[in-house]
Write an enzyme that holds these catalytic residues in place. Structure first.
Site, PDB file in Angstrom:
ATOM      1  N   GLU A  43      43.986  32.703  45.184  1.00  0.00           N
ATOM      2  CA  GLU A  43      44.990  31.661  45.058  1.00  0.00           C
ATOM      3  C   GLU A  43      46.344  32.256  45.411  1.00  0.00           C
ATOM      4  O   GLU A  43      46.584  33.446  45.225  1.00  0.00           O
ATOM      5  CB  GLU A  43      45.028  31.119  43.627  1.00  0.00           C
ATOM      6  CG  GLU A  43      43.753  30.424  43.180  1.00  0.00           C
ATOM      7  CD  GLU A  43      43.834  29.942  41.749  1.00  0.00           C
ATOM      8  OE1 GLU A  43      43.935  28.721  41.539  1.00  0.00           O
ATOM      9  OE2 GLU A  43      43.800  30.801  40.842  1.00  0.00           O
ATOM     10  N   GLU A  48      34.500  28.717  36.136  1.00  0.00           N
ATOM     11  CA  GLU A  48      35.239  28.670  37.405  1.00  0.00           C
ATOM     12  C   GLU A  48      35.578  30.084  37.835  1.00  0.00           C
ATOM     13  O   GLU A  48      36.044  30.890  37.021  1.00  0.00           O
ATOM     14  CB  GLU A  48      36.519  27.852  37.266  1.00  0.00           C
ATOM     15  CG  GLU A  48      37.376  27.823  38.541  1.00  0.00           C
ATOM     16  CD  GLU A  48      38.649  26.998  38.380  1.00  0.00           C
ATOM     17  OE1 GLU A  48      38.592  25.956  37.680  1.00  0.00           O
ATOM     18  OE2 GLU A  48      39.697  27.399  38.939  1.00  0.00           O
TER      19      GLU A  48
END
Length: 563
Positions: free
Chosen positions: A165, A160
């Site tokens: 974020e 990932e």
């Protein structure tokens, strides 16, 4: 939003060429996939899949509180922008009722290696978790676009890559954006992460970027790199990034983002564009101007300097010596230096160096062979327990090593203490400076510009929870070589041994040997045995050690080389 023009592409590439080389290892030039969000209404179904299936258990991961939907109220294109809307509403789907809805977009495009640029405004409301990220196309995640045809392995084995974020970093201020890598070697609250403070991400557009090469992954904010992931060992555990990944855009609610305020109503992520760059043309041009030379040589290391130019912008240099080999990457046309460590002193080494680009084209003058002889180690080592302040239970090890006109001073506290820091004290004139922690309770400091033959006197103050202890002042003649660290008992009969040794160390003596100890050069005991004729040293790293042989109350110490 205006359509992207050829002039805009050229200008973007100009900026990459101007600034990218110092930030990334490979510059990707060709736009291979994008969405400019020019057509109002539903998102382009050729580009995006709206993922809505809830994972087993009835909830999304990380204790999130939203439903993802494929409704226009949660994702739509308007005025040249993609809008992802997270809102408070009671919504039932798949026989589960939740109080929040949002959208989670999967790209129908997957790729291996390249650069992603996403220009967006992201929400910074409490309790919201906006994310721009990638997952391996092979992830087994029911309901994902690629799962039915490619989903063969679980998370995090698929890898990932989190480009951006926000809202999940306790202790960080609002508008701190983070990037992270999740692999089998470190997932969940991964250690492989970086972040940067941005100007108001909800009010201002920022370009969030990820540059992914076969060697490293670099994250950028507005074309400025702030974190690079480049594990020294690349395998399935640390580097599942040798297979295709796809893009995800979403806003999650709650979970790691914390409590959602009672007055929350709605928020949005506004995406101006998503662009993916790769290098499409087949590279057949070989590197040129390949040079290599020997730099600084010490008793345990050799510095090698390499340079070459290539149209791709990136060079790969492979250095081989003995059975060892390592490859490093560097921008084209920039001098690159590598230090080969853990060598044996006073030993000649042959280094074979090759230069290739990332397409595998080799320089015309491959290979370059260099020879270097490591110098003799000039140092003194010892162990003591004398204190000038406080007390020592076991004591301390010390090593003084001359490197040119510098002296590297290393002390190890043998007493077990908590929170140890060390300060190097010079006797005349009195000074005290903090030492660098090497590992455990080993500390070092290098003093520069010393005169060969002069005598220096230093002590170390160890400070720890609940007290401190100060060693005696240790005298050292700069440039002297006394690797034994202890005096040899004059009446101990000399012994001989295989030196250098590789797998086994054989000791020959006409007196009974009771015990054998082997220390490394900072005084750590690495072998302690009563097998006194043949000793297995295959577990030791290459280097110099101190061999101590005991007979009755006497002992003798000699230098041992393991190769």
């Amino acid at each position: 939003m205006k359509k992207i023009t050829l002039g805009q592409i050229i200008f973007s590439l100009f900026l990459i060429c101007q600034y990218g080389y110092s930030q990334v290892d490979v510059v990707y030039n060709d736009l291979v996939w994008s969405d400019e969000f020019d057509n109002n209404g539903a998102v382009n179904a050729s580009n995006w899949f709206l993922q809505t299936q809830i994972p087993s258990g009835g909830n999304w991961f990380n204790n999130e509180e939203q439903h993802y939907t494929n409704r226009l109220v949660n994702s739509f294109v308007n005025n040249g922008n993609l809008n992802i809307i997270a809102k408070r509403e009671t919504f039932t789907d798949q026989n589960v009722t939740k109080q929040y809805t949002s959208a989670r977009l999967n790209s129908k495009f997957a790729f291996k290696y390249g650069r992603v640029d996403i220009r967006a405004k992201a929400p910074n409301d409490p309790g919201t978790w906006p994310a721009l990220w990638l997952l391996g196309r092979n992830v087994n995640e029911d309901g994902g676009f690629f799962d039915a045809n490619f989903g063969t392995i679980g998370w995090p084995a698929c890898g990932e890559i989190d480009i951006m974020e926000h809202g999940i970093f306790p202790g960080q201020p609002v508008n701190y954006v983070g990037s992270a890598i999740h692999t089998p070697s470190s997932s969940g609250n991964t250690v492989n992460k970086g972040g940067i403070q941005a100007s108001d991400i909800a009010l201002n557009y920022h370009v969030y970027s990820m540059n992914w090469s076969p060697n490293q992954i670099t994250f950028l904010l507005d074309n400025v790199a702030f974190y690079t992931y480049n594990p020294s060992v690349k395998n399935a555990s640390t580097w599942p990034f040798d297979a295709e990944q796809y893009l995800l855009l979403n806003i999650a609610m709650g979970g790691f983002a914390g409590v959602i305020p009672s007055n929350f109503a709605q928020t949005s992520m506004i995406v101006d564009y998503v662009r993916v760059y790769q290098n499409v043309a087949v590279d057949t041009e070989a590197p040129t101007n390949f040079t290599a030379s020997v730099g600084e040589v010490t008793g345990v290391s050799v510095q090698l300097n390499m340079n070459a130019t290539d149209n791709s912008g990136t060079m790969a240099y492979t250095v081989s010596y003995g059975s060892e080999s390592t490859t490093i990457y560097n921008p084209s046309g920039q001098l690159n230096s590598i230090v080969i460590p853990n060598l044996s002193p006073n030993t000649n080494y042959t280094f074979t160096i090759t230069a290739t680009d990332l397409a595998g084209n080799t320089a015309g003058n491959n290979t370059i062979v260099l020879n270097a002889t490591t110098s003799q180690i000039l140092q003194c080592s010892g162990t003591d327990s004398v204190a000038t302040e406080g007390t020592f239970t076991t004591g301390y090890n010390h090593t003084f090593q001359t490197i040119g006109t510098n002296v590297k001073i290393t002390f190890e506290l043998l007493d077990q203490q908590v929170g140890v820091v060390a300060f190097l004290r010079n006797q005349t004139p009195f000074t005290e400076v903090q030492m660098d922690n090497v590992s455990g309770q080993v500390f070092t400091k290098t003093i520069t510009g010393q005169t060969l033959g002069s005598t220096i006197n230093y002590a170390v103050k160890f400070a720890y929870a609940g007290g401190l202890s100060v060693t005696k002042y240790v005298s050292y003649v700069v440039g002297s070589n006394c690797p034994l660290g202890v005096e040899t008992a004059p009446d101990l009969v000399e012994f001989s041994f295989t030196n250098p040794s590789n797998t086994n160390l054989d000791i020959f003596s006409n007196v009974v040997v009771d015990k054998v100890e082997i220390y490394n050069l900072i005084g750590n005991l690495v072998i302690n045995t009563t097998a006194t004729e043949r000793i297995d040293v295959s577990s030791l790293s290459k280097g110099v050690y101190l061999l101590t042989v005991y007979s009755g109350t006497q002992k003798s110490v000699k230098k041992l080389i393991v190769n």
